[in-house]
Design a protein around this motif. Structure first.
Motif, PDB file in Angstrom:
ATOM      1  N   ARG A   1       0.833  -1.210   0.000  1.00 24.59           N
ATOM      2  CA  ARG A   1       0.000   0.000   0.000  1.00 24.59           C
ATOM      3  C   ARG A   1       0.862   1.252   0.000  1.00 24.59           C
ATOM      4  NH1 ARG A   1      -5.240   0.009   1.695  1.00 24.59           N
ATOM      5  NH2 ARG A   1      -5.150   2.124   0.838  1.00 24.59           N
ATOM      6  N   TYR A   2       1.974   1.206   0.725  1.00 24.54           N
ATOM      7  CA  TYR A   2       2.879   2.346   0.831  1.00 24.54           C
ATOM      8  C   TYR A   2       4.320   1.850   0.675  1.00 24.54           C
ATOM      9  CZ  TYR A   2      -1.229   4.512   2.935  1.00 24.54           C
ATOM     10  OH  TYR A   2      -2.501   4.987   3.164  1.00 24.54           O
TER      11      TYR A   2
ATOM     12  N   TYR B   1      -1.489   2.088 -14.197  1.00 19.56           N
ATOM     13  CA  TYR B   1      -1.764   3.505 -14.312  1.00 19.56           C
ATOM     14  C   TYR B   1      -1.018   4.244 -13.209  1.00 19.56           C
ATOM     15  CZ  TYR B   1      -5.806   2.630 -17.392  1.00 19.56           C
ATOM     16  OH  TYR B   1      -6.620   2.254 -18.428  1.00 19.56           O
TER      17      TYR B   1
ATOM     18  N   GLN C   1      -1.477   7.837 -10.983  1.00 17.38           N
ATOM     19  CA  GLN C   1      -2.460   8.860 -10.654  1.00 17.38           C
ATOM     20  C   GLN C   1      -1.790  10.007  -9.923  1.00 17.38           C
ATOM     21  OE1 GLN C   1      -5.616   7.644  -7.978  1.00 17.38           O
ATOM     22  NE2 GLN C   1      -6.840   9.457  -8.446  1.00 17.38           N
TER      23      GLN C   1
ATOM     24  N   GLY D   1      -5.473  13.133 -13.283  1.00 15.98           N
ATOM     25  CA  GLY D   1      -6.260  11.918 -13.469  1.00 15.98           C
ATOM     26  C   GLY D   1      -5.370  10.686 -13.515  1.00 15.98           C
ATOM     27  N   LEU D   2      -5.841   9.668 -14.233  1.00 19.13           N
ATOM     28  CA  LEU D   2      -5.079   8.432 -14.391  1.00 19.13           C
ATOM     29  C   LEU D   2      -4.419   8.421 -15.768  1.00 19.13           C
ATOM     30  CD1 LEU D   2      -7.308   7.642 -12.203  1.00 19.13           C
ATOM     31  CD2 LEU D   2      -6.867   5.310 -12.932  1.00 19.13           C
TER      32      LEU D   2
ATOM     33  N   MET E   1       0.844   7.827  -6.939  1.00 16.85           N
ATOM     34  CA  MET E   1       0.001   6.664  -6.651  1.00 16.85           C
ATOM     35  C   MET E   1      -0.015   5.801  -7.902  1.00 16.85           C
ATOM     36  SD  MET E   1      -2.242   4.963  -4.763  1.00 16.85           S
ATOM     37  CE  MET E   1      -3.490   5.718  -3.727  1.00 16.85           C
TER      38      MET E   1
ATOM     39  N   LEU F   1      -1.678   2.470  -9.754  1.00 13.47           N
ATOM     40  CA  LEU F   1      -2.861   1.620  -9.731  1.00 13.47           C
ATOM     41  C   LEU F   1      -2.753   0.541 -10.789  1.00 13.47           C
ATOM     42  CD1 LEU F   1      -5.478   4.471  -9.412  1.00 13.47           C
ATOM     43  CD2 LEU F   1      -5.069   2.725  -7.698  1.00 13.47           C
TER      44      LEU F   1
ATOM     45  N   GLN G   1      -5.928  -1.750  -4.812  1.00 10.31           N
ATOM     46  CA  GLN G   1      -6.061  -0.668  -3.849  1.00 10.31           C
ATOM     47  C   GLN G   1      -5.051   0.447  -4.054  1.00 10.31           C
ATOM     48  OE1 GLN G   1      -9.005  -0.855  -2.639  1.00 10.31           O
ATOM     49  NE2 GLN G   1      -8.618  -1.047  -0.469  1.00 10.31           N
ATOM     50  N   GLY G   2      -4.084   0.218  -4.892  1.00  7.99           N
ATOM     51  CA  GLY G   2      -3.099   1.256  -5.158  1.00  7.99           C
ATOM     52  C   GLY G   2      -1.864   1.137  -4.281  1.00  7.99           C
TER      53      GLY G   2
ATOM     54  N   GLN H   1      -7.923   4.833  -1.517  1.00 11.04           N
ATOM     55  CA  GLN H   1      -8.387   3.552  -2.029  1.00 11.04           C
ATOM     56  C   GLN H   1      -8.241   3.514  -3.544  1.00 11.04           C
ATOM     57  OE1 GLN H   1     -12.152   2.078  -0.681  1.00 11.04           O
ATOM     58  NE2 GLN H   1     -11.907   2.949   1.371  1.00 11.04           N
ATOM     59  N   GLY H   2      -8.430   2.321  -4.100  1.00 10.44           N
ATOM     60  CA  GLY H   2      -8.442   2.185  -5.545  1.00 10.44           C
ATOM     61  C   GLY H   2      -9.773   2.642  -6.118  1.00 10.44           C
TER      62      GLY H   2
ATOM     63  N   PHE I   1     -14.514   9.511 -11.556  1.00  9.54           N
ATOM     64  CA  PHE I   1     -13.811   9.497 -12.835  1.00  9.54           C
ATOM     65  C   PHE I   1     -14.718   8.920 -13.914  1.00  9.54           C
ATOM     66  CE2 PHE I   1      -9.537  10.620 -11.615  1.00  9.54           C
ATOM     67  CZ  PHE I   1      -9.467  10.265 -10.269  1.00  9.54           C
TER      68      PHE I   1
ATOM     69  N   PHE J   1      -9.238   7.788 -19.205  1.00  6.18           N
ATOM     70  CA  PHE J   1      -9.926   8.459 -18.107  1.00  6.18           C
ATOM     71  C   PHE J   1      -9.942   9.972 -18.272  1.00  6.18           C
ATOM     72  CE2 PHE J   1     -10.777   5.210 -14.952  1.00  6.18           C
ATOM     73  CZ  PHE J   1      -9.993   4.161 -15.385  1.00  6.18           C
ATOM     74  N   GLY J   2     -10.971  10.585 -17.687  1.00  4.21           N
ATOM     75  CA  GLY J   2     -10.942  12.021 -17.482  1.00  4.21           C
ATOM     76  C   GLY J   2     -10.090  12.345 -16.271  1.00  4.21           C
ATOM     77  N   LYS J   3      -9.944  13.636 -15.984  1.00  3.63           N
ATOM     78  CA  LYS J   3      -9.068  14.044 -14.890  1.00  3.63           C
ATOM     79  C   LYS J   3      -9.736  13.982 -13.530  1.00  3.63           C
ATOM     80  CE  LYS J   3      -5.995  16.765 -17.746  1.00  3.63           C
ATOM     81  NZ  LYS J   3      -5.317  18.041 -17.997  1.00  3.63           N
TER      82      LYS J   3
END
Lengths: 110, 114
Positions: free
Chosen positions: A9-10, A35, A37, A42-43, A88, A90, A103-104, B42-43, B90, B104-106
């Protein structure tokens, strides 16, 4: 339910280190994605894979590589971590429609 | 190539008020459309999707979105928001055929206050 698991997670890493981010999915999905973030951006797609040992560059692949030796596992590699890779991360997997996300991993490079 | 524009980066709203989060997309081919929600640290979770058929799609927690092909839009609405709806939302598109990825959008941060 589909489960996408990211190994950490971290993470805190030092500049210049080689960093591995691991992702595992349990639904036999062909497609997997990484991805990044960032606030306000965004992603953004780093890499994706549509089959074992197959990989395609996304929008921002510079400074990253990936590995997919088994269908369920997709690894993101930072060859030499830099502070501008603090972000982050993902992971996601999918068939042909929606993607399912982990969960990233919040990576800090110091 | 596809692109997604979310016109508002932040939408503040009071609890029990209605809300609309706007999403426009650009694509020369047919696409699937999605809304994802992300709670802090979170994701992303899928909120709803349009694949085909009825242009109005609904989620289990009261959100709905309508696909408008002529306006290339997929706006998200909820008639009465709760504090717990505070999150980032999103919008995303994916080409229907072939190997494709989600674009994706921002994101739009929905801030619900009492």
């Amino acid at each position: 339910d589909v489960k996408v698991t990211q190994s950490s997670r971290y993470l805190v890493k030092r500049t210049g280190e080689k960093v591995f981010l691991e992702c595992v999915q349990d639904m036999d999905h062909e497609n997997m994605f990484w991805y990044r973030q960032d606030p306000g951006l965004g992603l953004r797609l780093i890499y994706f894979s549509y089959d074992v040992k197959m990989k395609e560059k996304g929008d921002i692949p510079e400074g990253y590589s990936v590995s997919r030796e088994k269908k369920e596992r997709f690894s993101l590699i930072l060859e030499s971590a830099s502070t501008n890779q603090t972000s982050m991360y993902l992971c996601a997997s999918s068939l042909q429609t929606e993607a399912f996300f982990g969960q990233g991993t919040r990576l800090t490079v110091v | 190539a596809q692109s997604v524009t979310q016109l508002d980066s932040q939408v503040p709203v009071f609890e029990e008020a209605p809300v609309e989060l706007r999403c426009n997309y650009s694509s020369s081919v047919s696409v699937y459309l999605f809304w994802y929600v992300q709670y802090p640290n979170q994701g992303l979770q899928l909120l709803l999707k349009y694949l085909s058929g009825s242009t109005l799609v609904e989620s289990i927690n009261g959100f709905e979105a309508e696909f408008n092909k002529s306006q290339t839009s997929f706006h998200l609405r909820k008639p009465s928001v709760h504090i717990s709806d505070t999150a980032e939302y999103f919008c995303a598109v994916r080409v229907v055929s072939g190997y494709s990825t989600l674009t994706f959008g921002k994101g739009t941060m929905l801030l619900v206050s009492p």
